[in-house]
Design an enzyme around this catalytic site. Structure first.
Site, PDB file in Angstrom:
ATOM      1  N   GLY A   1       0.841  -1.198   0.000  1.00 41.68           N
ATOM      2  CA  GLY A   1       0.000   0.000   0.000  1.00 41.68           C
ATOM      3  C   GLY A   1       0.873   1.243   0.000  1.00 41.68           C
ATOM      4  O   GLY A   1       2.017   1.207   0.459  1.00 41.68           O
TER       5      GLY A   1
ATOM      6  N   GLN B   1       2.929   9.971   1.431  1.00 41.39           N
ATOM      7  CA  GLN B   1       4.235   9.301   1.387  1.00 41.39           C
ATOM      8  C   GLN B   1       5.057   9.685   0.163  1.00 41.39           C
ATOM      9  O   GLN B   1       6.249   9.373   0.097  1.00 41.39           O
ATOM     10  CB  GLN B   1       4.058   7.782   1.428  1.00 41.39           C
ATOM     11  CG  GLN B   1       3.498   7.291   2.759  1.00 41.39           C
ATOM     12  CD  GLN B   1       3.384   5.787   2.775  1.00 41.39           C
ATOM     13  OE1 GLN B   1       2.415   5.237   2.263  1.00 41.39           O
ATOM     14  NE2 GLN B   1       4.375   5.113   3.334  1.00 41.39           N
TER      15      GLN B   1
ATOM     16  N   CYS C   1       6.089  -0.038   7.400  1.00 38.92           N
ATOM     17  CA  CYS C   1       5.663   1.096   6.586  1.00 38.92           C
ATOM     18  C   CYS C   1       6.827   1.525   5.706  1.00 38.92           C
ATOM     19  O   CYS C   1       7.963   1.612   6.184  1.00 38.92           O
ATOM     20  CB  CYS C   1       5.245   2.242   7.503  1.00 38.92           C
ATOM     21  SG  CYS C   1       4.700   3.702   6.612  1.00 38.92           S
ATOM     22  N   LEU C   2       6.564   1.800   4.441  1.00 45.37           N
ATOM     23  CA  LEU C   2       7.636   2.192   3.530  1.00 45.37           C
ATOM     24  C   LEU C   2       8.328   3.483   3.971  1.00 45.37           C
ATOM     25  O   LEU C   2       9.486   3.708   3.632  1.00 45.37           O
ATOM     26  CB  LEU C   2       7.092   2.353   2.106  1.00 45.37           C
ATOM     27  CG  LEU C   2       6.586   1.062   1.431  1.00 45.37           C
ATOM     28  CD1 LEU C   2       6.003   1.372   0.060  1.00 45.37           C
ATOM     29  CD2 LEU C   2       7.688   0.016   1.330  1.00 45.37           C
TER      30      LEU C   2
ATOM     31  N   HIS D   1      -4.305   0.889   7.737  1.00 44.72           N
ATOM     32  CA  HIS D   1      -2.950   1.468   7.787  1.00 44.72           C
ATOM     33  C   HIS D   1      -2.834   2.642   6.797  1.00 44.72           C
ATOM     34  O   HIS D   1      -2.359   3.724   7.150  1.00 44.72           O
ATOM     35  CB  HIS D   1      -1.906   0.382   7.474  1.00 44.72           C
ATOM     36  CG  HIS D   1      -0.500   0.884   7.444  1.00 44.72           C
ATOM     37  ND1 HIS D   1       0.434   0.552   8.400  1.00 44.72           N
ATOM     38  CD2 HIS D   1       0.139   1.709   6.564  1.00 44.72           C
ATOM     39  CE1 HIS D   1       1.581   1.172   8.108  1.00 44.72           C
ATOM     40  NE2 HIS D   1       1.436   1.865   6.995  1.00 44.72           N
ATOM     41  N   GLU D   2      -3.305   2.420   5.561  1.00 36.36           N
ATOM     42  CA  GLU D   2      -3.209   3.482   4.546  1.00 36.36           C
ATOM     43  C   GLU D   2      -4.131   4.641   4.872  1.00 36.36           C
ATOM     44  O   GLU D   2      -3.787   5.809   4.667  1.00 36.36           O
ATOM     45  CB  GLU D   2      -3.521   2.928   3.145  1.00 36.36           C
ATOM     46  CG  GLU D   2      -2.569   1.848   2.656  1.00 36.36           C
ATOM     47  CD  GLU D   2      -1.098   2.211   2.823  1.00 36.36           C
ATOM     48  OE1 GLU D   2      -0.747   3.394   2.637  1.00 36.36           O
ATOM     49  OE2 GLU D   2      -0.310   1.313   3.156  1.00 36.36           O
TER      50      GLU D   2
ATOM     51  N   HIS E   1      -2.659   7.063   7.132  1.00 32.62           N
ATOM     52  CA  HIS E   1      -1.732   7.992   6.469  1.00 32.62           C
ATOM     53  C   HIS E   1      -2.447   9.261   6.009  1.00 32.62           C
ATOM     54  O   HIS E   1      -1.908  10.362   6.155  1.00 32.62           O
ATOM     55  CB  HIS E   1      -1.073   7.344   5.249  1.00 32.62           C
ATOM     56  CG  HIS E   1       0.160   6.546   5.567  1.00 32.62           C
ATOM     57  ND1 HIS E   1       1.271   7.103   6.132  1.00 32.62           N
ATOM     58  CD2 HIS E   1       0.449   5.233   5.374  1.00 32.62           C
ATOM     59  CE1 HIS E   1       2.201   6.163   6.286  1.00 32.62           C
ATOM     60  NE2 HIS E   1       1.726   5.021   5.838  1.00 32.62           N
TER      61      HIS E   1
HETATM   62 NI    NI Z   1       2.640   3.140   5.818  1.00 33.56          NI
END
Ligand code: NI
Length: 196
Positions: free
Chosen positions: A45, A50, A105-106, A147-148, A151
């Site tokens: 995701g 991000q 998380c990226l 999670h997304e 963000h």
């Molecule tokens: Ni994340």
């Protein structure tokens, strides 16, 4: 085009993102870039903040999760085909028991921690063609969305940890914001003032 992923510590990750209009400029190109960036980083995701944009879009492709051997056939199938774009999403209901899952998380490479979330969600959103949907998700699919979704609300999974856990990873998070971390994808570090 693969874009650099914004690292922990950048204020854009803490902002509540704004809704976009149907005629948002270069929307399809943006969505394409987001998928490409996510795949290049082996994520499931990616949310617009991000890549530095405080707008309410996130993309998901949960196919890598479908390989998990502990899943039922039905869950596996659900995740395999779960590739979606969520625009102007609102989670209208979260129900079911809270369960823990080790999240990453990226924007926060090399950190994984158990996060508790409700089992089921009801979400309203627009797809890439600006068609409105209201759907119910549970299990891992709900988990990835939650999670997304966080963000675009300016929340990171590390915000949801106990104060003890937060203290334990504080140094690691500071290092990430300075660029002292190894990620095998392009990132932009707020305190390093460079992209690599
Ligand atoms: Ni994340």
């Amino acid at each position: 085009m693969i874009l650099p992923i914004v690292a922990y510590g950048d204020p854009v990750l803490k902002k509540k993102a704004k809704a976009i209009e149907k005629n948002h400029s270069n929307l399809s190109e943006l969505i394409e870039n987001m998928f490409e960036t996510m795949y290049a980083a082996h994520g499931v995701g990616l949310a617009a903040p991000q890549i530095g944009l405080p707008i309410r879009i996130f993309v998901i492709d949960a196919a890598p999760f479908s390989e998990d051997e502990e899943l039922s056939d039905e869950e596996m199938k659900q995740l395999k085909d779960f590739k979606k774009v969520f625009i102007n999403a609102t989670i209208v209901e979260e129900t079911g028991e809270e369960w823990a899952f080790s999240e990453g998380c990226l924007s926060i490479p090399d950190v994984r921690e158990d996060v508790f979330r409700n089992e089921r969600i009801k979400i309203n959103y627009f797809d890439e063609h600006f068609v409105e949907h209201t759907e119910i998700y549970d299990g891992l699919a709900a988990r990835v969305i939650q999670h997304e979704y966080d963000h675009i609300e300016g929340v990171l999974f590390t915000d949801k940890l106990s104060s003890l856990k937060k203290r334990l990873i504080k140094g690691k998070l500071t290092n990430i914001s300075k660029g002292k971390v190894n990620a095998d994808y392009r990132m932009r570090f707020p305190l390093a003032k460079k992209t690599r």
